[in-house]
Design a protein around this motif. Structure first.
Motif, PDB file in Angstrom:
ATOM      1  N   UNK A 141     -31.030  77.356  55.053  1.00  0.00           N
ATOM      2  CA  UNK A 141     -30.461  77.508  53.828  1.00  0.00           C
ATOM      3  C   UNK A 141     -30.446  79.108  53.226  1.00  0.00           C
ATOM      4  N   UNK A 142     -30.765  79.280  52.072  1.00  0.00           N
ATOM      5  CA  UNK A 142     -30.900  80.677  51.765  1.00  0.00           C
ATOM      6  C   UNK A 142     -29.808  81.422  51.843  1.00  0.00           C
ATOM      7  N   UNK A 143     -29.979  82.779  52.667  1.00  0.00           N
ATOM      8  CA  UNK A 143     -28.861  83.728  53.042  1.00  0.00           C
ATOM      9  C   UNK A 143     -27.867  83.161  53.939  1.00  0.00           C
ATOM     10  N   UNK A 144     -28.365  82.038  54.732  1.00  0.00           N
ATOM     11  CA  UNK A 144     -27.711  81.442  55.878  1.00  0.00           C
ATOM     12  C   UNK A 144     -26.345  80.700  55.462  1.00  0.00           C
ATOM     13  N   UNK A 145     -26.584  80.432  53.985  1.00  0.00           N
ATOM     14  CA  UNK A 145     -25.549  79.582  53.480  1.00  0.00           C
ATOM     15  C   UNK A 145     -25.244  79.942  52.401  1.00  0.00           C
ATOM     16  N   UNK A 146     -23.778  80.025  51.975  1.00  0.00           N
ATOM     17  CA  UNK A 146     -23.337  80.114  50.802  1.00  0.00           C
ATOM     18  C   UNK A 146     -22.309  81.673  50.752  1.00  0.00           C
ATOM     19  N   UNK A 147     -21.681  81.900  49.709  1.00  0.00           N
ATOM     20  CA  UNK A 147     -20.763  82.826  49.450  1.00  0.00           C
ATOM     21  C   UNK A 147     -21.115  83.752  48.424  1.00  0.00           C
ATOM     22  N   UNK A 148     -20.961  85.010  48.718  1.00  0.00           N
ATOM     23  CA  UNK A 148     -21.124  85.970  47.568  1.00  0.00           C
ATOM     24  C   UNK A 148     -20.089  87.213  47.675  1.00  0.00           C
ATOM     25  N   UNK A 149     -19.990  87.998  46.311  1.00  0.00           N
ATOM     26  CA  UNK A 149     -18.938  88.903  46.313  1.00  0.00           C
ATOM     27  C   UNK A 149     -19.803  90.042  46.257  1.00  0.00           C
ATOM     28  N   UNK A 150     -19.381  91.302  47.045  1.00  0.00           N
ATOM     29  CA  UNK A 150     -20.185  92.552  46.747  1.00  0.00           C
ATOM     30  C   UNK A 150     -19.201  93.550  46.782  1.00  0.00           C
ATOM     31  N   UNK A 151     -18.573  94.066  45.609  1.00  0.00           N
ATOM     32  CA  UNK A 151     -17.627  95.161  45.702  1.00  0.00           C
ATOM     33  C   UNK A 151     -16.391  94.619  46.364  1.00  0.00           C
ATOM     34  N   UNK A 152     -15.824  95.206  47.331  1.00  0.00           N
ATOM     35  CA  UNK A 152     -14.726  94.493  48.156  1.00  0.00           C
ATOM     36  C   UNK A 152     -15.031  94.023  49.531  1.00  0.00           C
ATOM     37  N   UNK A 153     -16.454  93.407  49.256  1.00  0.00           N
ATOM     38  CA  UNK A 153     -16.870  92.757  50.599  1.00  0.00           C
ATOM     39  C   UNK A 153     -17.075  91.398  50.178  1.00  0.00           C
ATOM     40  N   UNK A 154     -16.501  90.207  50.726  1.00  0.00           N
ATOM     41  CA  UNK A 154     -17.064  88.829  50.630  1.00  0.00           C
ATOM     42  C   UNK A 154     -18.063  88.651  51.873  1.00  0.00           C
ATOM     43  N   UNK A 155     -19.104  87.993  51.520  1.00  0.00           N
ATOM     44  CA  UNK A 155     -20.335  87.549  52.322  1.00  0.00           C
ATOM     45  C   UNK A 155     -20.413  86.161  52.608  1.00  0.00           C
TER      46      UNK A 155
END
Ligand code: FAD
Lengths: 798, 273
Positions: free
Chosen positions: B58-72
Motif C-alpha cells: 500500500x502506501x505510495x505504491x497505491x493511489x493517485x495524487x496530483x502535483x502541479x501538472x503531473x498526476x502520480x
C-alpha cells in the motif's frame, strides 16, 4: 384446464411463482458433483490424444507412474486387458439397419480418431498430482491423414476410420414423391436454392462435467454421482456397458448446472469411474476443465444444408427439397445419428407445401462427436426454412411478413391434428396471431420507417429487422412411434405422488431437472390438483434409488410428458382419497365432491374432510373401505399419444456499423405459444436463455478446427459465449393454443427460444445489408465477416 | 487449468519483494492482481518456482495524487480505482475511461496499472493510454530507482525493459483534461480489443492496441497530425509500419482497416478537424 384466479394466487398452475430451488442454488447450499467427496478417492487424470487420426505406436507411462501421489497409469490397451467393460459405449439410435457404427471404447487401444480422445488414464491421490502426471505420459503417434471437414468426408479420399472404405455413415430420407417434387420445382414461377452451414458449437453449461463413483466393496454396490441430465438412462447404459448388475448401481445427479444436451450422453469418464472404482475398491473422480471439454464432451450442430423452395407467382409454396450433410464426428455417441432426424420432419416449418423431399447423409470426420445440443436438429431446420423464406420474399418481391402469411398452415387460422407432409400430426397451431403480436410489440412499422430514414441519409449505423416463425416438436412419443424410428428408448415418463401421514405431499419425478425448475412447477401442478399450498409439496428426483423409473430431461419433454404424469398420478390419489372420504361419510363415492382440497357430500356441506387429513387415515389403515390397500400413493407411467408442437414468432432488430462490420442486437421480441403455462416466469426464463443461445450461434459461437482437425479455440477466451452485456432486454409475450396431446394442454418450451432466434437474428443482419445486394451471410456474423460481405457486395476493397 | 507447483511469498514491503527477486532471480515472478499471471500459470505457459505477491502493498505504491501538472499513480492502483477516481476525472479522464473498459468488474477489482504495463500485452488497453499520454514509468531495483519514458518501455511481445529484479512503482502522466479519446473495438464487453486507438490532442499522442507485437505509438499518424493533416488524412496512415496479428477475430487486413476507421473516429472525437 380451467384455471381460477384463486388457485393462481395460491401458487397453482398459472402463477408467476419464484422458483423454490433458487435459494439453495444461488447460495451454494446445493451440492454439485465437484462438491461431493468420498474418503480415499482417487483422481483420474485424462491423457488425451493431441492428434486427430493416428495409430498409437507407443505409450511410455514410466515417468508419470513414479511421480509423487500417482497410484497408477493405465493405457487403453492395459484397460482393455483388465476386461472392465463388455461392450463399447452405446449408440441408442441406429437410424438405419446398415448404419456404420465403429466401436467406441472408453479409451483408445490402437487408433485414435479425434483430438481429445482418451489414450490413457492416470489415477492419483489429488487433482494436482493427476494434472502433473498427465504431462509426463509420453505418447508416440503415427499420424494418418485426418478428415477435417464434412466436405473432405464427402470427397471420400481419406477415411476417418481406416477399416471403412467410405466416410458415409448412413442415408435417411423422407421422400414420398421425388418425381413430383422435381416436377413442381421445374414448373415453379420462383425457385430459391440456398446452401447454409450450421457451424459446430461447443455446449457451455456453467457447470463443467464431472463424475464421482463410490463403491461399497463389501456390499458390492456402486454409487455414481454424475453431472448428468439422464441418471436413469445412464444407469441402464452403465450396466450394459460394464456388465455390472443394474440393481447394484445407483446413479445420482445432484444439483446440475445446466446441460443443454451435452449432459445426456454416456461418456467414457462415467464408464471408467464406475469400472475402476469397482475393480480398485476406491472412489474415483474427475472434473473436466473447459479446454478439455471442447475435445471430450460432444458438440452441437455441424451440418451443411441444401434447401430448395419452389413457389407460384404469388409466393405460395409448391415444393420444398432439402439435402443435409451431417457431421457425425468420429463416433456415434448416444444420439449422434438421430439428431438431424429430429429436424427432418420440420423442414417445411409452419408452411403448407404440397411436395416435400428430405434426405440426410451422415458423415464421419476426425473431430469430436456431435450429439444433441439445445434444440437438437430443430434449430437447424427452422434456420434453413426461415432463411430460405426470406430469400423467397426477395425473389417474389413481397415483404418477409407477407410471404409467411401467404404460406402459414391453414392460412394462419387455428387448426388441430394437421397431417404434415413428413407424416406427423401437428397437435394444434394458430400461427397468424403470433406474427401480428410480434410485429406490434416490436413496432416493426416504426422500425421500417427509421430504417428507410437511415438508408436515405447514408447513416453509418444501419438497421435490420428479422422475422422467424418457428414450429418445433417436443415430448418425443409415443414409445411405439419411437420404436418405428429405431430409437432405443421409450417416450413415457413416470411419476409417483403420495400424501404422507401428516398430510404433506411427496412427488417423485422421473424427469430430472438440471436448472429448469421442476420442483416449482410440479408443486404448482399438485397445488392446483389438490387445492393445497405448493409449500406443502416436496419433489424428489435425480437419484435412481429414490426415483427408480424415469426417462429424464431432454427434448423439452419434462412438462409435456413428466408433468402430465404427475397430474395424472395426483388424480389417482384424489380418486382413492375420495373413496376413503365416502367411507367416512357413509356415502357413495359418486356423491362426494372435491372442491379446494376438501371432500364433502353433495348437499351436506357440514360434513367435510380435507384431503391432507386423509393421509393419516390411509396410513393407520384402521378404517378403510373393505379390500382397500393402505396408504395414499399412486404412480403413473404416461406414454403420450403424440408429440407436442410449440410455435411462435420472433423479431430481431440489429444495428450494423458498416465501417467496422460490428453487429449489435438492439432489440428482441418473442411471442411464443407453448399452450397452457404452469409458471409464466419459468417460461420467460427459458425463452430468454434459449434466445441468447440461438443469437450466440448467429453472431458469436463457432468451434474452429485447423487443417489437421485440431480445435483452435477451446477456451472461453476465444470461444465467444456472449454475456448479458451483449444482449438487449428481451421482450416476451405469448399466445395460448392448448396441446391436444395431453390433459394439461401443455407444450414444451425449453428449446423454443433457440429454435427461433438464430434465423431471426441472421434475417435481421441480411435485412440491414440488403441495399448492398446481400442475400445471405454465414454464421456467426462476426464483424470481420460482415465487413468483408459488404466489401465484396460493393465490389471493392476497404 | 492446474498450475504447476510453486512457492508463495507474500511481501509486506517493496524492499522485501525486491529482496525475494534478487534471491530467486529468474525463477521468481511478482504477482500484483494476478489477472494476467494466474491465467498463464494455469495454462502452464509460465511456471515460476516462486510467486512473490505484492498485491497487498500500500502506501505510495497505491493511489493517485496530483502535483502541479503531473498526476502520480502508484503501480498497485487497481483498475477500478482509476475508473472511479475523482482526481483523475479532473486531471486525466482518459485513464478513467480506459480503465472502465478493461475486462469485467472482477478483473478491474484485482488488476493493477503496474501489472498491466509490466505484462506488456499489445492487446491491453492501459499501455496504449500511457503511450498516448506520454507517461513516465518509475522502476525500482537493487540499484535504486530509474525513470523510463513509456515510449521506451515496451520491447517485444510480453516484454519490457524491466529487469527480472526490478519492480514498477509509479506512473507519472501529464495533466490532460481535454482533447482525448479512446476507441476500443471488441465483440464482447469483457474482451480485449481487436483493435484500439488512444488519442491525446495536447501531446499529439496517438497509440494503437493489438496492431503489432507491442503496445505502440501510431508514429505515422502522429507525424501527419503534426504536419497539419486533417483527421481523415492522418487516419489513412494508421496501419503504416504496423504488424497486426491474424486471429479468429481479425486478420491483418481487417485489423488495418479497423485501425484506420477507429483512428479517424478517435482523432475527430478528440477535437482534430
Ligand atoms: C477475464 C479477463 C479479461 C481481461 N480483459 C482485459 C481487457 O479487456 N483489457 C486489458 O487491458 N486487460 C485485460 N485483462 C488483463 C488485466 O488488465 C490484468 O489485470 C493486467 O493485464 C495485469 O495486471 P495485474 O495486476 O493483474 O498483474 P499480474 O497478473 O499480477 O502480473 C502480470 C505480469 O506483470 C508483472 N508485474 C505485476 N506487477 C508488477 C510490478 N509492479 N512491477 C513489475 N512487474 C509486475 C508480473 O510479474 C506478471 O509478469 C483481462 C484479464 C482477465 C482475466
Amino acid at each position: 384446464m380451467a384455471v381460477t384466479d384463486d388457485t393462481t394466487r395460491a401458487g397453482g398452475i398459472g402463477a408467476r411463482m419464484l422458483r423454490k430451488e433458487d435459494g439453495k442454488l444461488v447460495t451454494g447450499e446445493a451440492e454439485f458433483v465437484d462438491d461431493i467427496h468420498a474418503p480415499g478417492e482417487l483422481w483420474m487424470g485424462m491423457v488425451r490424444s493431441t492428434v486427430a487420426h493416428a495409430r498409437i505406436a507407443a505409450i511410455d507411462t514410466s515417468g508419470a507412474a513414479s511421480m509423487p501421489g500417482v497410484q497408477s497409469v493405465l493405457t487403453g490397451a492395459q484397460l482393455a486387458d483388465m476386461e472392465l467393460w463388455v461392450a463399447p459405449l452405446p449408440c441408442a439410435w441406429p437410424v438405419t439397419d446398415d448404419m456404420v457404427n465403429p466401436p467406441h471404447w472408453p479409451v483408445a487401444t490402437d487408433m485414435v480418431h479425434h483430438v481429445g480422445e482418451l489414450v490413457a488414464v492416470v489415477l492419483a491421490e489429488s487433482r494436482f498430482a493427476a494434472a502433473d502426471a498427465i504431462e509426463h505420459v509420453i505418447v508416440e503417434y503415427e499420424s494418418q491423414p485426418p478428415v477435417a471437414t464434412v466436405e473432405q468426408a464427402m470427397a471420400d479420399v481419406d477415411h476417418a476410420h481406416l477399416e471403412h472404405s467410405t466416410n458415409k455413415a448412413y442415408t435417411w430420407a423422407i421422400d414420398p414423391d421425388p418425381d413430383g417434387t422435381q416436377a413442381a420445382i421445374a414448373a415453379a414461377a420462383h425457385v430459391v436454392s440456398a446452401r447454409f452451414v450450421q457451424q459446430r458449437l461447443i455446449p457451455v453449461a456453467i457447470e463443467p462435467r464431472g463424475v464421482l463413483a463410490v463403491p461399497s466393496p463389501m456390499g458390492g454396490d456402486i454409487t455414481l454421482y454424475s453431472t448428468t441430465q439422464v441418471p436413469h438412462v445412464l444407469r441402464v447404459m452403465v450396466a450394459a456397458t460394464t456388465g455390472l448388475p443394474e440393481q447394484k448401481l445407483r446413479v445420482i445427479a445432484p444439483a446440475v448446472g445446466g446441460g443443454f444436451g451435452a449432459k445426456l450422453n454416456v461418456n467414457p469418464d462415467e464408464i471408467l469411474a464406475v469400472a475402476l472404482s469397482h475393480r480398485l475398491g476406491r472412489a474415483v473422480r474427475w472434473t473436466e476443465t473447459r479446454s478439455e471439454a471442447a475435445g471430450s464432451t460432444h458438440q452441437g450442430r455441424g451440418q451443411i444444408q441444401h434447401v430448395e423452395l419452389a413457389s407460384d407467382a404469388d409466393g405460395k409454396l409448391t415444393a420444398i427439397r432439402v439435402k443435409i450433410d451431417a457431421d457425425m464426428g468420429a463416433y456415434m455417441t448416444l444420439l449422434t445419428p438421430g439428431v438431424p432426424l429430429l429436424g427432418s420432419f420440420l423442414y417445411h416449418g409452419v408452411y403448407d407445401t404440397p411436395k416435400f423431399s428430405f434426405t440426410c447423409e451422415g458423415w464421419f470426420t476426425n473431430r469430436t462427436p456431435t450429439d444433441a445440443y439445445r434444440g437438437a436438429g430443430r434449430p437447424e431446420a427452422s434456420y434453413a426454412i426461415e432463411r430460405a423464406m426470406d430469400m423467397l420474399a426477395y425473389e417474389v418481391g413481397i415483404g418477409t411478413d407477407e410471404i409467411r402469411r401467404r404460406n402459414y398452415i391453414n392460412g394462419g387460422e387455428p387448426f388441430e391434428m394437421w397431417e404434415n407432409p413428413a407424416g406427423l400430426s401437428f397437435d394444434s397451431g394458430h400461427y397468424g396471431p403470433t406474427l401480428d403480436r410480434a410485429l406490434e410489440l416490436a413496432d416493426v412499422a416504426g422500425l421500417r420507417a427509421e430504417q428507410q430514414r437511415r438508408r436515405e441519409t447514408g447513416a453509418i449505423r444501419q438497421l435490420g429487422i428479422g422475422l422467424c416463425t418457428y414450429v418445433e416438436i417436443c415430448g418425443l412419443a409415443p414409445s411405439r412411434a419411437l420404436g418405428g424410428l429405431n430409437y432405443g428408448a421409450g417416450g413415457w415418463e413416470h411419476a409417483t405422488v403420495r400424501i404422507l401421514p401428516t398430510g404433506k405431499v411427496e412427488v417423485v419425478s422421473g424427469s430430472t431437472p438440471h436448472g429448469q425448475g421442476h420442483e416449482t412447477s410440479w408443486s404448482q401442478i399438485i397445488a392446483t390438483k389438490m387445492g393445497i399450498s405448493p409449500d406443502d409439496v416436496t419433489v424428489l428426483h435425480s437419484d435412481t434409488a429414490l426415483s427408480p423409473l424415469g426417462l429424464d430431461t431432454y427434448g423439452s419433454r419434462s412438462l409435456s410428458v413428466g408433468g402430465v404424469a404427475i397430474a395424472m398420478a395426483a388424480d389417482k390419489v384424489i380418486e382413492k382419497a375420495r373413496k376413503i372420504a365416502a367411507h367416512q361419510f357413509e356415502a357413495a363415492p359418486e356423491d362426494v365432491e372435491f372442491v379446494d382440497g376438501s371432500f364433502s357430500v353433495a348437499g351436506t356441506p357440514s360434513k367435510s374432510v380435507h384431503i391432507q387429513e386423509l393421509g393419516f387415515a390411509a396410513f393407520t389403515a384402521h378404517d378403510l373401505p373393505d379390500g382397500m390397500e393402505p396408504n395414499l400413493q399412486e404412480q403413473v407411467s404416461f406414454d403420450p399419444p403424440n408429440f407436442a408442437f410449440p410455435f411462435g414468432t420472433h423479431v430481431a432488430v440489429v444495428e450494423i456499423d458498416e465501417d467496422t462490420g460490428g453487429v449489435e442486437l438492439i432489440g428482441y421480441y418473442a411471442v411464443d405459444d407453448c399452450g397452457n403455462q404452469v409458471n409464466p416466469l419459468i417460461v420467460e426464463g427459458q425463452i430468454h436463455g434459449g434466445v441468447v443461445q440461438g443469437a450466440a450461434q448467429a453472431l458469436y459461437e463457432v468451434a474452429v478446427y485447423d487443417d489437421d482437425a485440431n480445435i483452435i479455440n477451446p477456451s472461453l477466451m476465444n470461444y465467444l459465449v456472449p454475456s448479458a452485456a451483449e444482449m438487449p432486454s428481451i421482450v416476451t409475450d405469448s399466445t395460448c393454443t392448448p396441446s391436444t396431446t395431453n390433459p394439461l394442454g401443455v407444450k414444451g418450451v425449453g428449446e423454443a427460444g433457440t429454435i427461433g432466434s438464430a434465423a431471426a437474428v441472421i434475417n435481421a443482419v441480411v435485412d440491414a445489408l440488403r441495399p448492398h445486394g446481400v442475400t445471405d451471410i454465414e454464421m456467426p456474423a462476426s464483424p470481420m465477416r460482415v465487413r468483408r460481405t459488404i466489401e465484396q457486395a460493393d465490389g471493392g476493397a476497404s | 487449468m492446474i498450475p504447476a507447483a510453486f512457492d508463495y511469498i507474500r511481501a509486506t514491503s517493496a524492499e522485501e519483494a525486491l529482496a525475494a527477486l534478487t534471491e530467486h532471480g529468474d525463477d521468481a515472478k511478482l504477482m500484483a492482481g494476478g489477472q494476467s499471471l494466474i491465467p498463464l500459470m494455469r495454462y502452464r505457459l509460465v511456471t515460476p518456482g516462486v510467486v512473490v505477491d505484492i498485491g497487498n502493498l500500500d502506501g505510495d505504491l497505491r493511489g493517485i495524487s496530483v502535483n502541479g501538472d503531473t498526476v502520480r499513480i502508484g503501480a498497485l492502483t487497481r483498475h477500478t480505482e482509476l475508473e472511479h477516481s475523482a482526481e483523475l476525472e479532473a486531471t486525466c479522464p482518459l485513464l478513467n475511461h480506459v480503465a472502465s473498459l478493461v475486462g469485467d468488474p472482477a478483473v478491474r477489482h484485482r488488476g493493477t496499472l503496474g501489472g498491466s504495463l509490466a505484462h506488456a500485452d499489445p492487446a491491453s488497453d492501459l499501455p496504449a493510454a500511457v503511450l498516448a499520454l506520454g507517461a513516465t514509468l518509475v522502476a525500482r531495483g537493487p540499484g535504486g530507482e530509474r525513470e523510463i519514458a513509456a515510449s521506451d518501455f515496451f520491447t517485444g511481445f510480453l516484454e519490457s525493459v524491466l529487469a527480472p529484479d526490478e519492480m514498477l512503482t509509479e506512473v507519472r502522466v501529464p495533466v490532460t483534461a481535454d482533447g482525448w479519446n479512446y476507441q476500443k473495438f471488441n465483440r464482447r464487453a469483457q474482451d480485449w480489443a481487436i483493435v484500439g486507438v488512444a488519442v491525446c490532442r495536447g501531446g499529439r499522442g496517438v497509440s494503437l492496441v493489438n496492431m503489432g507485437p507491442t503496445p505502440m505509438r501510431a508514429s505515422a499518424v502522429e507525424e501527419a497530425v503534426a504536419g497539419g493533416a486533417t483527421a481523415a488524412e492522418a487516419a489513412a496512415h494508421a496501419a503504416d509500419e504496423t504488424d497486426p496479428p491474424n486471429d479468429l477475430n481479425g486478420d491483418a487486413d481487417y485489423r488495418s482497416h479497423l485501425a484506420r476507421v477507429l483512428t479517424r473516429r478517435a482523432l475527430e472525437a478528440a477535437g482534430f478537424a
